[in-house]
Design an enzyme around this catalytic site. Structure first.
Site, PDB file in Angstrom:
ATOM      1  N   ARG A   1      11.022  -9.021  -4.338  1.00 55.71           N
ATOM      2  CA  ARG A   1      11.665  -8.570  -5.574  1.00 55.71           C
ATOM      3  C   ARG A   1      12.018  -9.764  -6.457  1.00 55.71           C
ATOM      4  O   ARG A   1      12.090 -10.907  -5.996  1.00 55.71           O
ATOM      5  CB  ARG A   1      12.935  -7.784  -5.243  1.00 55.71           C
ATOM      6  CG  ARG A   1      13.948  -8.599  -4.452  1.00 55.71           C
ATOM      7  CD  ARG A   1      15.089  -7.745  -3.909  1.00 55.71           C
ATOM      8  NE  ARG A   1      16.032  -8.556  -3.153  1.00 55.71           N
ATOM      9  CZ  ARG A   1      15.913  -8.830  -1.865  1.00 55.71           C
ATOM     10  NH1 ARG A   1      14.882  -8.354  -1.188  1.00 55.71           N
ATOM     11  NH2 ARG A   1      16.819  -9.588  -1.251  1.00 55.71           N
TER      12      ARG A   1
ATOM     13  N   HIS B   1       7.630   4.189   9.561  1.00 58.44           N
ATOM     14  CA  HIS B   1       8.109   4.775  10.803  1.00 58.44           C
ATOM     15  C   HIS B   1       6.919   5.393  11.532  1.00 58.44           C
ATOM     16  O   HIS B   1       6.505   6.521  11.225  1.00 58.44           O
ATOM     17  CB  HIS B   1       9.157   5.862  10.530  1.00 58.44           C
ATOM     18  CG  HIS B   1      10.425   5.370   9.932  1.00 58.44           C
ATOM     19  ND1 HIS B   1      11.370   4.652  10.647  1.00 58.44           N
ATOM     20  CD2 HIS B   1      10.929   5.486   8.668  1.00 58.44           C
ATOM     21  CE1 HIS B   1      12.395   4.356   9.861  1.00 58.44           C
ATOM     22  NE2 HIS B   1      12.152   4.852   8.658  1.00 58.44           N
TER      23      HIS B   1
ATOM     24  N   HIS C   1       9.812  -2.993   8.099  1.00 51.97           N
ATOM     25  CA  HIS C   1      10.368  -2.974   6.743  1.00 51.97           C
ATOM     26  C   HIS C   1       9.977  -4.256   6.040  1.00 51.97           C
ATOM     27  O   HIS C   1       9.894  -5.318   6.666  1.00 51.97           O
ATOM     28  CB  HIS C   1      11.891  -2.865   6.808  1.00 51.97           C
ATOM     29  CG  HIS C   1      12.580  -3.347   5.564  1.00 51.97           C
ATOM     30  ND1 HIS C   1      13.116  -4.613   5.457  1.00 51.97           N
ATOM     31  CD2 HIS C   1      12.795  -2.737   4.367  1.00 51.97           C
ATOM     32  CE1 HIS C   1      13.652  -4.755   4.250  1.00 51.97           C
ATOM     33  NE2 HIS C   1      13.465  -3.640   3.573  1.00 51.97           N
TER      34      HIS C   1
END
Length: 305
Positions: free
Chosen positions: A112, A98, A108
């Site tokens: 994973r 941010h 963002h």
């Protein structure tokens, strides 16, 4: 699962966290990432790195986690009932930046891996991730650079990958109750095991490595743009939308909270300040109203607006 190597993935993810933090630190003049190593009772832990109150980055987090357990939360097993009753492990790097300047977009990213195992049965595993951009005052050249970098990350794995993952991103980062996208998209993928471990892992690495290539030039270009109270107020108002998505729709947030994850690390994605205004609309023809032309899916690489 002879070709699957959790250790290889872990080494890559830790190095990715190091690289992203190092590069973002070079854009910040007045703050540094603080490291917080943590464990959780249910199994596993992580390495959170948080930067707050910087001149450039008002709040940013770049987190590594490796967690495991015996029972999947409802958010994970609801759409994959065959995973019920399996031991599981999840590992990844997740970040949200941010910036302080309203002309510098929020960003963002995460990459994973997940594996679920059961005695006597083949393990189920997949990779996931992506990155997306949330501008408040959009610049077409920034958006094209972002999507060109995303496109180039996907090319080695097939001509269909970028359009598939872009469409998935547009559909995933959509606030149904607002009828608008969270930003201008990027890439999103999940449940990816195509081509076996080596191919799927290589694609995940390509996406992970491309985030900083996509974001850092935009941050560097916009971080010193002059702004005033009007731009700051609009930034805080639009940050409210970001918070709404993360708390209502985001799979990672739901999975983390339902699986007994570490709340501080899970909610590090929330903006440091945000505001809500009742039934507010931007002035027609204003710079603020321009954003709303961008909050629907578009072919950004060929956009002529």
């Amino acid at each position: 699962m002879t070709d699957f190597s959790f250790d290889k993935v872990k080494r890559y993810l830790l190095s990715l966290q190091d690289d992203i933090c190092a590069q973002l630190s070079q854009e910040e003049s007045d703050a540094t990432f603080l490291e917080d190593n943590w464990t959780r009772d249910e199994g596993g832990g992580g390495r959170s790195r948080i930067l707050e109150n910087g001149v450039v980055i008002e709040k940013g987090g770049v987190n590594f986690s490796h967690v495991f357990g015996d029972k999947l939360p409802p958010s994970a097993s609801a759409h994959r009932p065959e995973l019920a009753g399996r031991h599981w492990q999840a590992m990844g790097v997740s970040l949200v930046i941010h910036p302080r300047n309203p002309y510098a977009p929020t960003s963002h990213a995460n990459v994973r891996v997940f594996v679920a195992e059961k005695d006597g049965e083949e393990p189920v595993w997949w990779f996931g991730g992506g990155f997306d951009l949330t501008p408040f005052y959009p610049f077409k050249e920034d958006i094209r650079h972002w999507h060109q970098t995303a496109h180039d990350a996907c090319v080695p794995f097939g001509n269909d990958i970028y359009p598939r993952f872009k469409k998935w991103c547009d559909e995933y980062f959509f606030l149904k109750h607002r009828n608008e996208t969270r930003g201008v998209g990027g890439l999103f993928f999940d449940d990816f095991s195509e081509g076996g471990f080596d191919n799927a892992f290589a694609l995940m690495r390509s996406v992970g490595d491309s985030f900083i290539k996509a974001y850092r030039p935009i941050l560097a270009k916009r971080k010193e743009t002059p702004y005033g109270e009007r731009e700051r107020d609009f930034q805080l108002y639009r940050r409210g939308r970001y918070a709404e998505f993360n708390l209502v729709f985001d799979r990672g947030t739901l999975f983390g909270l339902q699986s007994g994850g570490r709340t501080e690390s899970i909610l590090m994605s929330m903006p440091p300040l945000a505001s809500w205004k009742y039934n507010w609309q931007p002035e027609p023809g204003s710079a603020e109203s321009d954003l709303y032309q961008y909050l629907q899916p578009a072919d950004w690489l060929n956009e002529k607006r």
